[in-house]
Design a protein around this motif. Sequence first.
Motif, PDB file in Angstrom:
ATOM      1  N   ALA A   1       0.824  -1.209   0.000  1.00 46.06           N
ATOM      2  CA  ALA A   1       0.000   0.000   0.000  1.00 46.06           C
ATOM      3  C   ALA A   1       0.859   1.260   0.000  1.00 46.06           C
ATOM      4  N   THR A   2       1.899   1.275   0.824  1.00 47.30           N
ATOM      5  CA  THR A   2       2.794   2.432   0.888  1.00 47.30           C
ATOM      6  C   THR A   2       3.537   2.603  -0.423  1.00 47.30           C
ATOM      7  N   LEU A   3       4.019   1.515  -0.971  1.00 48.26           N
ATOM      8  CA  LEU A   3       4.744   1.578  -2.229  1.00 48.26           C
ATOM      9  C   LEU A   3       3.859   2.146  -3.331  1.00 48.26           C
ATOM     10  N   LEU A   4       2.637   1.648  -3.452  1.00 54.84           N
ATOM     11  CA  LEU A   4       1.735   2.128  -4.498  1.00 54.84           C
ATOM     12  C   LEU A   4       1.377   3.601  -4.299  1.00 54.84           C
ATOM     13  N   LEU A   5       1.184   4.011  -3.059  1.00 49.42           N
ATOM     14  CA  LEU A   5       0.879   5.411  -2.761  1.00 49.42           C
ATOM     15  C   LEU A   5       2.030   6.326  -3.181  1.00 49.42           C
ATOM     16  N   GLU A   6       3.249   5.958  -2.821  1.00 50.00           N
ATOM     17  CA  GLU A   6       4.414   6.780  -3.158  1.00 50.00           C
ATOM     18  C   GLU A   6       4.719   6.746  -4.661  1.00 50.00           C
TER      19      GLU A   6
ATOM     20  N   SER B   1       5.315  -3.515 -11.812  1.00 50.06           N
ATOM     21  CA  SER B   1       5.731  -4.477 -10.793  1.00 50.06           C
ATOM     22  C   SER B   1       6.712  -3.815  -9.835  1.00 50.06           C
ATOM     23  N   ALA B   2       6.947  -4.483  -8.720  1.00 50.02           N
ATOM     24  CA  ALA B   2       7.928  -4.002  -7.740  1.00 50.02           C
ATOM     25  C   ALA B   2       8.452  -5.204  -6.964  1.00 50.02           C
ATOM     26  N   LYS B   3       9.743  -5.134  -6.621  1.00 51.30           N
ATOM     27  CA  LYS B   3      10.345  -6.218  -5.850  1.00 51.30           C
ATOM     28  C   LYS B   3      11.534  -5.676  -5.074  1.00 51.30           C
ATOM     29  N   ILE B   4      11.872  -6.378  -4.011  1.00 47.59           N
ATOM     30  CA  ILE B   4      13.085  -6.064  -3.248  1.00 47.59           C
ATOM     31  C   ILE B   4      14.119  -7.124  -3.598  1.00 47.59           C
ATOM     32  N   VAL B   5      15.291  -6.647  -4.007  1.00 48.67           N
ATOM     33  CA  VAL B   5      16.382  -7.535  -4.399  1.00 48.67           C
ATOM     34  C   VAL B   5      17.461  -7.470  -3.326  1.00 48.67           C
ATOM     35  N   GLU B   6      17.852  -8.634  -2.808  1.00 44.66           N
ATOM     36  CA  GLU B   6      18.944  -8.712  -1.835  1.00 44.66           C
ATOM     37  C   GLU B   6      20.162  -9.286  -2.549  1.00 44.66           C
ATOM     38  N   GLN B   7      21.315  -8.682  -2.244  1.00 41.33           N
ATOM     39  CA  GLN B   7      22.529  -9.098  -2.947  1.00 41.33           C
ATOM     40  C   GLN B   7      23.667  -9.262  -1.950  1.00 41.33           C
TER      41      GLN B   7
END
Length: 70
Positions: free
Chosen positions: A31-36, A58-64
């Motif tokens: 919800a926060t991501l879509l709002l921002e 789309s949106a995702k968090i990538v860890e490296q």
Amino acid sequence: MTKKLVIVFNTELNRRFTLNISNPKEDLTEATLLLEAERLIETGVLAPMQGKPVSVHSAKIVEQNVTEII
């Protein structure tokens, strides 16, 4: 370990634009991501060559994990 938020927008030219944000907040919600993201679209601050963003694809968090050798 490093993290980044990868947001892919649909543009007015029927193309895609990818925005990478380093070190996103740990408690980030959809919800926060879509709002921002909508705020970024409405203000028109993004002006990529692919065209003006009109929606979130789309949106995702990538860890490296990075191990430096030299």
